[in-house]
Design a protein around this motif. Structure first.
Motif, mmCIF file in Angstrom:
data_model
loop_
_atom_site.group_PDB
_atom_site.id
_atom_site.type_symbol
_atom_site.label_atom_id
_atom_site.label_comp_id
_atom_site.label_asym_id
_atom_site.label_seq_id
_atom_site.Cartn_x
_atom_site.Cartn_y
_atom_site.Cartn_z
ATOM 1 N N PRO A 58 -7.547 25.095 2.119
ATOM 2 C CA PRO A 58 -6.431 26.005 2.343
ATOM 3 C C PRO A 58 -6.921 27.411 2.694
ATOM 4 C CG PRO A 58 -6.444 25.183 0.089
ATOM 5 C CD PRO A 58 -7.580 24.546 0.796
ATOM 6 N N GLN A 59 -6.231 28.045 3.630
ATOM 7 C CA GLN A 59 -6.575 29.406 4.022
ATOM 8 C C GLN A 59 -6.177 30.416 2.951
ATOM 9 O OE1 GLN A 59 -8.222 30.672 6.715
ATOM 10 N NE2 GLN A 59 -8.742 28.570 7.172
ATOM 11 N N VAL A 60 -5.218 30.047 2.101
ATOM 12 C CA VAL A 60 -4.716 30.960 1.083
ATOM 13 C C VAL A 60 -4.636 30.236 -0.254
ATOM 14 C CG1 VAL A 60 -2.806 32.456 0.386
ATOM 15 C CG2 VAL A 60 -3.343 32.187 2.809
ATOM 16 N N ALA A 61 -5.198 30.842 -1.281
ATOM 17 C CA ALA A 61 -5.021 30.338 -2.643
ATOM 18 C C ALA A 61 -3.741 30.957 -3.180
ATOM 19 C CB ALA A 61 -6.213 30.717 -3.510
ATOM 20 N N ILE A 62 -2.849 30.114 -3.675
ATOM 21 C CA ILE A 62 -1.568 30.572 -4.222
ATOM 22 C C ILE A 62 -1.602 30.297 -5.714
ATOM 23 C CG2 ILE A 62 0.935 30.303 -4.155
ATOM 24 C CD1 ILE A 62 0.508 29.192 -1.246
ATOM 25 N N GLU A 63 -1.584 31.361 -6.501
ATOM 26 C CA GLU A 63 -1.691 31.226 -7.955
ATOM 27 C C GLU A 63 -0.393 31.612 -8.643
ATOM 28 O OE1 GLU A 63 -5.588 32.696 -9.653
ATOM 29 O OE2 GLU A 63 -5.474 33.771 -7.736
ATOM 30 N N SER A 64 -0.036 30.843 -9.644
ATOM 31 C CA SER A 64 1.086 31.110 -10.540
ATOM 32 C C SER A 64 2.394 31.453 -9.842
ATOM 33 C CB SER A 64 0.714 32.242 -11.511
ATOM 34 O OG SER A 64 -0.447 31.924 -12.219
ATOM 35 N N PRO A 65 2.846 30.617 -8.897
ATOM 36 C CA PRO A 65 4.138 30.915 -8.281
ATOM 37 C C PRO A 65 5.281 30.703 -9.276
ATOM 38 C CG PRO A 65 3.360 28.779 -7.552
ATOM 39 C CD PRO A 65 2.264 29.375 -8.393
ATOM 40 N N TRP A 66 6.199 31.662 -9.329
ATOM 41 C CA TRP A 66 7.353 31.526 -10.212
ATOM 42 C C TRP A 66 8.558 32.240 -9.617
ATOM 43 C CZ3 TRP A 66 9.568 35.679 -13.083
ATOM 44 C CH2 TRP A 66 8.860 36.885 -13.045
ATOM 45 N N VAL A 67 9.730 31.820 -10.073
ATOM 46 C CA VAL A 67 11.000 32.372 -9.619
ATOM 47 C C VAL A 67 11.769 32.803 -10.863
ATOM 48 C CG1 VAL A 67 13.201 31.798 -8.499
ATOM 49 C CG2 VAL A 67 11.058 30.907 -7.572
ATOM 50 N N ARG A 68 12.431 33.942 -10.775
ATOM 51 C CA ARG A 68 13.250 34.407 -11.898
ATOM 52 C C ARG A 68 14.542 33.600 -11.952
ATOM 53 N NH1 ARG A 68 13.093 40.192 -11.712
ATOM 54 N NH2 ARG A 68 11.357 40.026 -13.143
ATOM 55 N N ALA A 69 14.910 33.125 -13.139
ATOM 56 C CA ALA A 69 16.131 32.342 -13.336
ATOM 57 C C ALA A 69 17.351 33.172 -12.941
ATOM 58 C CB ALA A 69 16.242 31.895 -14.793
ATOM 59 N N SER A 70 18.454 32.488 -12.704
ATOM 60 C CA SER A 70 19.691 33.177 -12.341
ATOM 61 C C SER A 70 20.826 32.706 -13.235
ATOM 62 C CB SER A 70 20.025 32.912 -10.870
ATOM 63 O OG SER A 70 20.294 31.541 -10.666
ATOM 64 N N VAL A 71 21.945 33.396 -13.127
ATOM 65 C CA VAL A 71 23.139 33.028 -13.878
ATOM 66 C C VAL A 71 24.216 32.616 -12.871
ATOM 67 C CG1 VAL A 71 22.595 34.537 -15.822
ATOM 68 C CG2 VAL A 71 23.967 35.420 -13.918
ATOM 69 N N PRO A 72 25.266 31.906 -13.325
ATOM 70 C CA PRO A 72 26.336 31.530 -12.396
ATOM 71 C C PRO A 72 26.874 32.764 -11.657
ATOM 72 C CG PRO A 72 26.617 30.395 -14.478
ATOM 73 C CD PRO A 72 25.504 31.393 -14.675
ATOM 74 N N GLN A 73 27.194 32.591 -10.410
ATOM 75 C CA GLN A 73 27.709 33.632 -9.514
ATOM 76 C C GLN A 73 26.646 34.606 -9.003
ATOM 77 O OE1 GLN A 73 30.821 32.908 -8.636
ATOM 78 N NE2 GLN A 73 30.730 31.367 -10.235
ATOM 79 N N GLN A 74 25.425 34.531 -9.532
ATOM 80 C CA GLN A 74 24.350 35.401 -9.031
ATOM 81 C C GLN A 74 23.952 34.909 -7.644
ATOM 82 O OE1 GLN A 74 21.133 36.034 -11.804
ATOM 83 N NE2 GLN A 74 19.714 36.628 -10.195
ATOM 84 N N GLN A 75 23.834 35.804 -6.697
ATOM 85 C CA GLN A 75 23.585 35.437 -5.312
ATOM 86 C C GLN A 75 22.121 35.505 -4.886
ATOM 87 O OE1 GLN A 75 25.952 34.153 -3.057
ATOM 88 N NE2 GLN A 75 26.861 33.880 -5.076
ATOM 89 N N ALA A 76 21.275 36.175 -5.661
ATOM 90 C CA ALA A 76 19.880 36.351 -5.239
ATOM 91 C C ALA A 76 18.963 36.425 -6.442
ATOM 92 C CB ALA A 76 19.745 37.623 -4.403
ATOM 93 N N THR A 77 17.696 36.097 -6.190
ATOM 94 C CA THR A 77 16.659 36.235 -7.204
ATOM 95 C C THR A 77 15.321 36.405 -6.494
ATOM 96 O OG1 THR A 77 15.812 35.374 -9.306
ATOM 97 C CG2 THR A 77 16.126 33.769 -7.522
ATOM 98 N N GLY A 78 14.278 36.703 -7.252
ATOM 99 C CA GLY A 78 12.964 36.930 -6.664
ATOM 100 C C GLY A 78 11.969 35.842 -6.999
ATOM 101 N N ALA A 79 10.986 35.701 -6.109
ATOM 102 C CA ALA A 79 9.860 34.782 -6.318
ATOM 103 C C ALA A 79 8.583 35.608 -6.295
ATOM 104 C CB ALA A 79 9.826 33.713 -5.234
ATOM 105 N N PHE A 80 7.644 35.239 -7.149
ATOM 106 C CA PHE A 80 6.446 36.036 -7.364
ATOM 107 C C PHE A 80 5.218 35.130 -7.476
ATOM 108 C CE2 PHE A 80 10.226 37.613 -9.498
ATOM 109 C CZ PHE A 80 10.412 38.822 -8.852
ATOM 110 N N MET A 81 4.041 35.661 -7.180
ATOM 111 C CA MET A 81 2.792 34.893 -7.235
ATOM 112 C C MET A 81 1.627 35.803 -6.888
ATOM 113 S SD MET A 81 3.708 33.030 -3.696
ATOM 114 C CE MET A 81 5.403 33.246 -4.175
ATOM 115 N N ARG A 82 0.424 35.247 -6.915
ATOM 116 C CA ARG A 82 -0.775 35.950 -6.439
ATOM 117 C C ARG A 82 -1.335 35.162 -5.258
ATOM 118 N NH1 ARG A 82 -1.305 35.840 -11.846
ATOM 119 N NH2 ARG A 82 -2.902 34.253 -11.798
ATOM 120 N N LEU A 83 -1.700 35.898 -4.191
ATOM 121 C CA LEU A 83 -2.217 35.283 -2.970
ATOM 122 C C LEU A 83 -3.604 35.826 -2.670
ATOM 123 C CD1 LEU A 83 1.005 35.762 -0.806
ATOM 124 C CD2 LEU A 83 0.298 33.683 -2.010
#
Length: 151
Positions: free
Chosen positions: A25-50
């Motif tokens: 792989p050209q990129v090592a992707i470490e610890s990818p995670w997404v922040r949980a959401s609540v009903p009606q929430q329209q957006a959230t973030g995803a995070f990791m180390r590249l």
């Protein structure tokens, strides 16, 4: 004539198998995670180390759990922290770049359903080199509780 066909078939097989050898792989992707959401929430973030093996850029992302997926940055503008979509994140060769709360991150916009802590969601990242060649990597990102930060 039969021996020529036989040799041609062997040569073709060798070429195909040489191309099938997996490139690292050209990129090592470490610890990818997404922040949980609540009903009606329209957006959230995803995070990791590249960490890239060559100079690359993260130019796009997508996920089946959102209508749109964008590369974003949070930065101070005067006295206010602002978030905005950016065209790419530079990934210098050999240097780890964090996509983390309060900085670069991937936004999942138009969530199709609430995301619950403990589940995993697919996230496809699109990388581009200086010549414009693109490479995609799909990872399973762990969904973490709303108050969670980086590991």
């Amino acid at each position: 004539m039969t021996s020529i066909r036989f040799l041609t078939a062997i040569a073709a097989g060798l070429l195909l198998s040489a191309n099938a050898v997996a490139q690292p792989p050209q990129v090592a992707i470490e610890s990818p995670w997404v922040r949980a959401s609540v009903p009606q929430q329209q957006a959230t973030g995803a995070f990791m180390r590249l960490t890239a093996r060559a100079d690359l850029r993260l130019v796009a992302a997508r996920s089946e759990v959102a209508a749109a997926t964008e590369v974003h940055e949070m930065a101070m503008q005067g006295q206010m922290m602002r978030m905005r979509q950016i065209p790419s994140v530079a990934l210098p060769r050999g240097r780890t770049v964090a996509l983390a709360p309060g900085g670069y991150h991937v936004m999942l916009i138009g969530l199709k359903r609430p995301l619950s802590a403990g589940e995993s969601v697919p996230l496809t990242l699109v990388f581009e080199d200086a010549a414009g060649r693109r490479d995609e990597r799909t990872v399973q990102a762990e969904v973490r509780a709303l108050g969670a930060g980086a590991p």
